[in-house]
Motif scaffolding. Structure first.
Motif, PDB file in Angstrom:
ATOM      1  N   ILE A 160      22.201  18.827  51.673  1.00 12.29           N
ATOM      2  CA  ILE A 160      23.030  18.112  50.688  1.00 12.29           C
ATOM      3  C   ILE A 160      24.407  18.772  50.727  1.00 12.29           C
ATOM      4  O   ILE A 160      24.546  19.962  50.460  1.00 12.29           O
ATOM      5  CB  ILE A 160      22.423  18.165  49.279  1.00 12.29           C
ATOM      6  CG1 ILE A 160      21.028  17.515  49.300  1.00 12.29           C
ATOM      7  CG2 ILE A 160      23.339  17.449  48.277  1.00 12.29           C
ATOM      8  CD1 ILE A 160      20.338  17.438  47.960  1.00 12.29           C
TER       9      ILE A 160
ATOM     10  N   GLU B  77      24.585  17.485  44.498  1.00 13.70           N
ATOM     11  CA  GLU B  77      23.199  17.732  44.052  1.00 13.70           C
ATOM     12  C   GLU B  77      23.170  17.932  42.538  1.00 13.70           C
ATOM     13  O   GLU B  77      24.162  18.324  41.933  1.00 13.70           O
ATOM     14  CB  GLU B  77      22.550  18.929  44.772  1.00 13.70           C
ATOM     15  CG  GLU B  77      23.271  20.243  44.694  1.00 13.70           C
ATOM     16  CD  GLU B  77      24.330  20.330  45.774  1.00 13.70           C
ATOM     17  OE1 GLU B  77      25.473  19.920  45.456  1.00 13.70           O
ATOM     18  OE2 GLU B  77      24.066  20.790  46.885  1.00 13.70           O
ATOM     19  N   HIS B  78      22.048  17.666  41.950  1.00 11.56           N
ATOM     20  CA  HIS B  78      21.798  17.704  40.501  1.00 11.56           C
ATOM     21  C   HIS B  78      22.498  16.556  39.770  1.00 11.56           C
ATOM     22  O   HIS B  78      21.835  15.810  39.053  1.00 11.56           O
ATOM     23  CB  HIS B  78      22.152  19.061  39.868  1.00 11.56           C
ATOM     24  CG  HIS B  78      21.112  20.097  40.188  1.00 11.56           C
ATOM     25  ND1 HIS B  78      19.908  20.163  39.535  1.00 11.56           N
ATOM     26  CD2 HIS B  78      21.075  21.069  41.140  1.00 11.56           C
ATOM     27  CE1 HIS B  78      19.182  21.150  40.041  1.00 11.56           C
ATOM     28  NE2 HIS B  78      19.861  21.710  41.029  1.00 11.56           N
TER      29      HIS B  78
ATOM     30  N   PRO C  90      12.050  12.868  42.163  1.00 17.28           N
ATOM     31  CA  PRO C  90      13.240  13.184  42.961  1.00 17.28           C
ATOM     32  C   PRO C  90      14.195  11.994  43.028  1.00 17.28           C
ATOM     33  O   PRO C  90      13.776  10.845  42.864  1.00 17.28           O
ATOM     34  CB  PRO C  90      12.660  13.484  44.344  1.00 17.28           C
ATOM     35  CG  PRO C  90      11.351  12.792  44.379  1.00 17.28           C
ATOM     36  CD  PRO C  90      10.843  12.749  42.971  1.00 17.28           C
ATOM     37  N   SER C  91      15.464  12.299  43.274  1.00 14.17           N
ATOM     38  CA  SER C  91      16.456  11.213  43.352  1.00 14.17           C
ATOM     39  C   SER C  91      16.194  10.315  44.554  1.00 14.17           C
ATOM     40  O   SER C  91      16.591   9.159  44.558  1.00 14.17           O
ATOM     41  CB  SER C  91      17.860  11.808  43.448  1.00 14.17           C
ATOM     42  OG  SER C  91      17.965  12.565  44.648  1.00 14.17           O
TER      43      SER C  91
ATOM     44  N   VAL D 139      15.760  21.731  38.065  1.00 18.58           N
ATOM     45  CA  VAL D 139      15.970  20.336  37.637  1.00 18.58           C
ATOM     46  C   VAL D 139      15.499  20.162  36.185  1.00 18.58           C
ATOM     47  O   VAL D 139      16.220  19.611  35.348  1.00 18.58           O
ATOM     48  CB  VAL D 139      15.244  19.338  38.576  1.00 18.58           C
ATOM     49  CG1 VAL D 139      15.217  17.933  37.975  1.00 18.58           C
ATOM     50  CG2 VAL D 139      15.925  19.297  39.944  1.00 18.58           C
TER      51      VAL D 139
ATOM     52  N   GLY E 289      21.476  22.015  47.479  1.00 19.99           N
ATOM     53  CA  GLY E 289      20.109  21.648  47.090  1.00 19.99           C
ATOM     54  C   GLY E 289      19.783  22.092  45.678  1.00 19.99           C
ATOM     55  O   GLY E 289      20.653  22.118  44.802  1.00 19.99           O
TER      56      GLY E 289
HETATM   57  O1  PMV Z   1      15.932  21.267  46.734  1.00 17.77           O
HETATM   58  P1  PMV Z   1      16.375  20.106  47.531  1.00 17.77           P
HETATM   59  O2  PMV Z   1      17.172  20.442  48.707  1.00 17.77           O
HETATM   60  O3  PMV Z   1      15.282  19.132  47.800  1.00 17.77           O
HETATM   61  O4  PMV Z   1      17.470  19.322  46.674  1.00 17.77           O
HETATM   62  C1  PMV Z   1      17.253  18.866  45.407  1.00 17.77           C
HETATM   63  C2  PMV Z   1      18.415  18.030  45.034  1.00 17.77           C
HETATM   64  C3  PMV Z   1      18.477  17.732  43.555  1.00 17.77           C
HETATM   65  O5  PMV Z   1      19.622  16.929  43.364  1.00 17.77           O
HETATM   66  C4  PMV Z   1      18.619  19.009  42.760  1.00 17.77           C
HETATM   67  C5  PMV Z   1      17.227  17.006  43.081  1.00 17.77           C
HETATM   68  C6  PMV Z   1      17.096  15.584  43.572  1.00 17.77           C
HETATM   69  O6  PMV Z   1      16.005  15.009  43.361  1.00 17.77           O
HETATM   70  O7  PMV Z   1      18.057  14.998  44.089  1.00 17.77           O
END
Ligand code: PMV
Length: 333
Positions: free
Chosen positions: A13, A17-18, A144-145, A203, A283
């Motif tokens: 990402i 993120e978030h 998850p998004s 999260v 992430g």
């Molecule tokens: O931990 P990762 O790399 O899978 O990233 C999570 C990204 C977030 O935006 C924190 C959560 C999401 O579901 O998008």
């Protein structure tokens, strides 16, 4: 029928993120050089479905472990292909560090879906692969998004906004996805803190704080949105200097969101001092990885500085070299 193999890339990402969980845009890129693989061997009738996860020394029969996410993904994929049963041994392996923020789960799942569909000579488009993988991502992470499964299945840099409607459990949302064409290759150095953090923890912690101070966090998400829009423009224009400064800004906002950690901040600072154009965590945060944008000349020194300061793993990778087709076609051997 011979052995069928397929692979899928890791992911990173780049920004957003978030905030993406709250309906804001994010940009993610595939890590095409770091991949997961699935190999399928046909077995005699009556053998059933056997999964082997060679990296973690696990082997199991799908019917014996009905709650296992990968087994469920196999069954969902067979159902999607209108098949009621199959006799296969499926071996999975991955070069992507587990739970680090480089998308190991989504990559393994995508390689599995690609290998199964190729095995039955049914090439699935990226959106169908992504929807199937989203089901298994839900089982690992809750809600998850969808950005991980999307970038891995499309295997291209993407602009991503999750669907507004909260999708019912187990139904894939229809996010807004745009394939981005990057104006200049991105020289990235990824540093792993070695601290393993499950994404759902930061999260859900952030969600709690957002519920208590909604206006404050909404304003931070809006500021992230601004940065992500500017990064998109700079990516298309191929302006790495501007992207670097904006990545720094995104990291500050993630710090304000309570998502960074001393280990992440240390690696980010080290990369900047070694000449990176910009650096941020990537992430889930609270551990996992950070990414530094460099140019060709500073890539090595930045990687060396991260290694010297104790990064558990350092990956150098380039994103945005001539576009390639999503690897939905498996290798028949
Ligand atoms: O931990 P990762 O790399 O899978 O990233 C999570 C990204 C977030 O935006 C924190 C959560 C999401 O579901 O998008």
């Amino acid at each position: 029928m011979g052995i069928t193999s397929a692979s899928a890339p890791g992911k990173l990402i780049l920004c957003g993120e978030h905030a993406v969980v709250y309906g804001r845009p994010a940009i993610a890129v595939p890590l095409t050089e770091i991949r997961a693989e699935a190999h399928i061997v046909p077995m005699p009738p009556g053998s059933g479905l056997r999964l082997i996860a060679s990296d973690v020394n696990r082997e199991w029969v799908v019917d014996d472990m009905t709650t296992d996410p990968l087994g469920k993904l196999v069954l969902a994929t067979l159902h999607h292909l209108n098949l009621s049963a199959a006799n296969l041994t499926i071996t999975l392996n991955s070069a992507i560090p587990i739970a680090s923020g480089m998308g190991s789960g989504a990559a393994v799942a995508t390689a599995l879906v690609r290998a199964l569909s190729n095995h039955f000579s049914r090439k699935l488009p990226p959106e169908e692969v992504s929807s199937l993988v989203y089901i298994s991502e839900q089982r690992y992470h809750g809600t998850p998004s969808g950005i991980d499964n999307t970038v891995v299945a499309y295997e291209q840099p993407i602009w991503f906004v999750k669907s507004h409607a909260q999708s019912p459990e187990q139904q894939a949302p229809s996010p807004q996805i745009e394939r981005l064409t990057i104006g200049t290759p991105l020289f990235l150095v990824i540093g792993d803190t070695g601290v393993r953090s499950k994404t759902h923890m930061p999260v859900s912690n952030l969600r709690q704080r957002w519920q208590e101070h909604t206006n404050h966090y909404e304003s931070l998400f809006d500021q992230v949105t601004d940065v992500v829009h500017q990064i998109r423009d700079a990516l298309i224009a191929g302006d790495s200097t501007t992207i670097g400064a904006l990545l720094n800004r995104n990291h500050s906002l993630l710090q304000e969101l309570g998502i960074s950690s001393p280990e992440l901040d240390h690696l980010v600072k080290t990369a900047r001092l070694a000449g990176a154009l910009g650096a941020k965590l990537s992430g889930g945060g609270w551990g996992g990885i950070m990414v530094a944008l460099t140019d060709k000349q500073t890539m090595q020194p930045v990687a060396a500085a991260l290694r010297a300061t104790g990064a558990a793993q350092v990956v150098e990778t380039t994103v945005g070299l001539p576009a390639r087709e999503p690897a939905t076609q498996g290798l028949m051997v």
